[in-house]
Design a protein around this motif. Sequence first.
Motif, mmCIF file in Angstrom:
data_model
loop_
_atom_site.group_PDB
_atom_site.id
_atom_site.type_symbol
_atom_site.label_atom_id
_atom_site.label_comp_id
_atom_site.label_asym_id
_atom_site.label_seq_id
_atom_site.Cartn_x
_atom_site.Cartn_y
_atom_site.Cartn_z
ATOM 1 N N SER A 1 0.838 -1.206 0.000
ATOM 2 C CA SER A 1 0.000 0.000 0.000
ATOM 3 C C SER A 1 0.865 1.245 0.000
ATOM 4 O O SER A 1 0.579 2.220 -0.692
ATOM 5 C CB SER A 1 -0.912 0.039 1.232
ATOM 6 N N LEU A 2 1.954 1.210 0.785
ATOM 7 C CA LEU A 2 2.830 2.366 0.885
ATOM 8 C C LEU A 2 3.458 2.709 -0.459
ATOM 9 O O LEU A 2 3.410 3.861 -0.904
ATOM 10 C CB LEU A 2 3.921 2.063 1.910
ATOM 11 N N ILE A 3 4.017 1.698 -1.138
ATOM 12 C CA ILE A 3 4.721 1.997 -2.375
ATOM 13 C C ILE A 3 3.738 2.437 -3.457
ATOM 14 O O ILE A 3 4.018 3.366 -4.227
ATOM 15 C CB ILE A 3 5.609 0.822 -2.826
ATOM 16 N N MET A 4 2.540 1.827 -3.488
ATOM 17 C CA MET A 4 1.576 2.237 -4.506
ATOM 18 C C MET A 4 1.049 3.634 -4.225
ATOM 19 O O MET A 4 0.869 4.439 -5.144
ATOM 20 C CB MET A 4 0.398 1.259 -4.549
ATOM 21 N N PHE A 5 0.832 3.942 -2.941
ATOM 22 C CA PHE A 5 0.310 5.251 -2.589
ATOM 23 C C PHE A 5 1.310 6.339 -2.959
ATOM 24 O O PHE A 5 0.967 7.322 -3.618
ATOM 25 C CB PHE A 5 -0.007 5.288 -1.089
ATOM 26 N N ILE B 1 11.208 6.328 -8.178
ATOM 27 C CA ILE B 1 12.352 5.918 -7.371
ATOM 28 C C ILE B 1 12.153 6.304 -5.912
ATOM 29 O O ILE B 1 12.479 5.538 -5.009
ATOM 30 C CB ILE B 1 13.654 6.535 -7.936
ATOM 31 N N GLN B 2 11.615 7.488 -5.682
ATOM 32 C CA GLN B 2 11.425 7.915 -4.293
ATOM 33 C C GLN B 2 10.450 7.011 -3.569
ATOM 34 O O GLN B 2 10.641 6.683 -2.401
ATOM 35 C CB GLN B 2 10.942 9.363 -4.251
ATOM 36 N N ALA B 3 9.399 6.588 -4.279
ATOM 37 C CA ALA B 3 8.465 5.651 -3.650
ATOM 38 C C ALA B 3 9.190 4.378 -3.279
ATOM 39 O O ALA B 3 9.038 3.834 -2.187
ATOM 40 C CB ALA B 3 7.315 5.342 -4.613
ATOM 41 N N TYR B 4 10.019 3.918 -4.210
ATOM 42 C CA TYR B 4 10.751 2.683 -3.994
ATOM 43 C C TYR B 4 11.712 2.808 -2.829
ATOM 44 O O TYR B 4 11.788 1.924 -1.972
ATOM 45 C CB TYR B 4 11.498 2.325 -5.279
ATOM 46 N N LEU C 1 11.610 0.717 0.507
ATOM 47 C CA LEU C 1 12.744 -0.176 0.729
ATOM 48 C C LEU C 1 13.375 0.058 2.088
ATOM 49 O O LEU C 1 13.740 -0.876 2.797
ATOM 50 C CB LEU C 1 13.787 0.036 -0.372
ATOM 51 N N LEU C 2 13.490 1.324 2.468
ATOM 52 C CA LEU C 2 14.106 1.619 3.751
ATOM 53 C C LEU C 2 13.230 1.168 4.909
ATOM 54 O O LEU C 2 13.727 0.629 5.889
ATOM 55 C CB LEU C 2 14.422 3.111 3.857
ATOM 56 N N VAL C 3 11.915 1.388 4.791
ATOM 57 C CA VAL C 3 11.018 0.873 5.832
ATOM 58 C C VAL C 3 11.166 -0.634 5.926
ATOM 59 O O VAL C 3 11.212 -1.210 7.010
ATOM 60 C CB VAL C 3 9.564 1.282 5.546
ATOM 61 N N SER C 4 11.260 -1.275 4.747
ATOM 62 C CA SER C 4 11.415 -2.723 4.728
ATOM 63 C C SER C 4 12.731 -3.129 5.382
ATOM 64 O O SER C 4 12.799 -4.131 6.102
ATOM 65 C CB SER C 4 11.359 -3.174 3.271
ATOM 66 N N LEU C 5 13.755 -2.342 5.200
ATOM 67 C CA LEU C 5 15.053 -2.640 5.792
ATOM 68 C C LEU C 5 15.007 -2.506 7.307
ATOM 69 O O LEU C 5 15.533 -3.355 8.036
ATOM 70 C CB LEU C 5 16.090 -1.677 5.217
ATOM 71 N N TYR C 6 14.355 -1.436 7.780
ATOM 72 C CA TYR C 6 14.223 -1.266 9.229
ATOM 73 C C TYR C 6 13.434 -2.418 9.807
ATOM 74 O O TYR C 6 13.668 -2.876 10.913
ATOM 75 C CB TYR C 6 13.551 0.061 9.568
#
Lengths: 67, 226
Positions: B74-78, B209-212, B216-221
Amino acid sequence: MPQLDTSTWLVTIIAMILTLFILIQLKFHKYSYPLSPAPKTFKSTSFPTPWETKWTKFYSPLLLPQQ
Amino acid sequence: MNENLFSSFITPTMMGLPIVILIIMFPTLLFPIPTRLINNRLVSAQQWLAQLILKQMMMMHSPKGRTWALMLISLIMFIGSTNLLGLLPHSFTPTTQLSMNLGMAIPLWAGAVITGFRYKTKASLAHFLPQGTPVPLIPMLVIIETISLFIQPMALAVRLTANITAGHLLMHLIGSAALALISISPTTALITFIILILLTILEFAVALIQAYVFTLLVSLYLHDNT
């Protein structure tokens, strides 16, 4: 810089929380990701009845001892 | 000049009504809910895209981390759809607002960190001291690691805000420069216009790219903490 005008921050944050955590997730939780169609193995699920597991004579009327 | 340049970043209100709510909710209209087994082209394409992104992102997570799959997609699509819609002329981009980005970054980062502290307390605390530090350096390094932990949500928010705002400002400036140069020297105006086209292509890339990067960083945390 207009982004630092904190009078609108509450509205923006509430709208974003509503959209991101509820509306968009309602759209995406209905997505289904089916597996690609691959042929299924034809394993039989029916088991032979106990009297069929062992080959026995079958009784046809002409083979019965003639009366 | 100052007033005119930043006017596209003022939160839109029409006669006192905050229509920014409608603008933020608008991208949800572009994602129809699938109601059939085999759907129409738009829904099938979006499902395909969502599956592609999910497989790529969730591969590195444990089963506990994979419970966040819906949140991350949802985050990346939003963010992606909001950024792309902001490239239309005269539109308002919600991701240029620091308020919204802070509201996205802080809860997500805090959720990941608190999950880590609840379930893997020792491992989470161990993040504060890298392996093999000399003993005299320990207090300073703990302070540095704490600061770097707390700066993560701020960096997430400010990164997104600054990138999108800077891109929009540049396009605005170069566009008005091209317009002003037409009457003075058409050749220079043409060169400026070509620069504008290249910048627009860059902005499309930056939007995605910014969405990604955010996701990605949230996913990393999350990965660090599950």
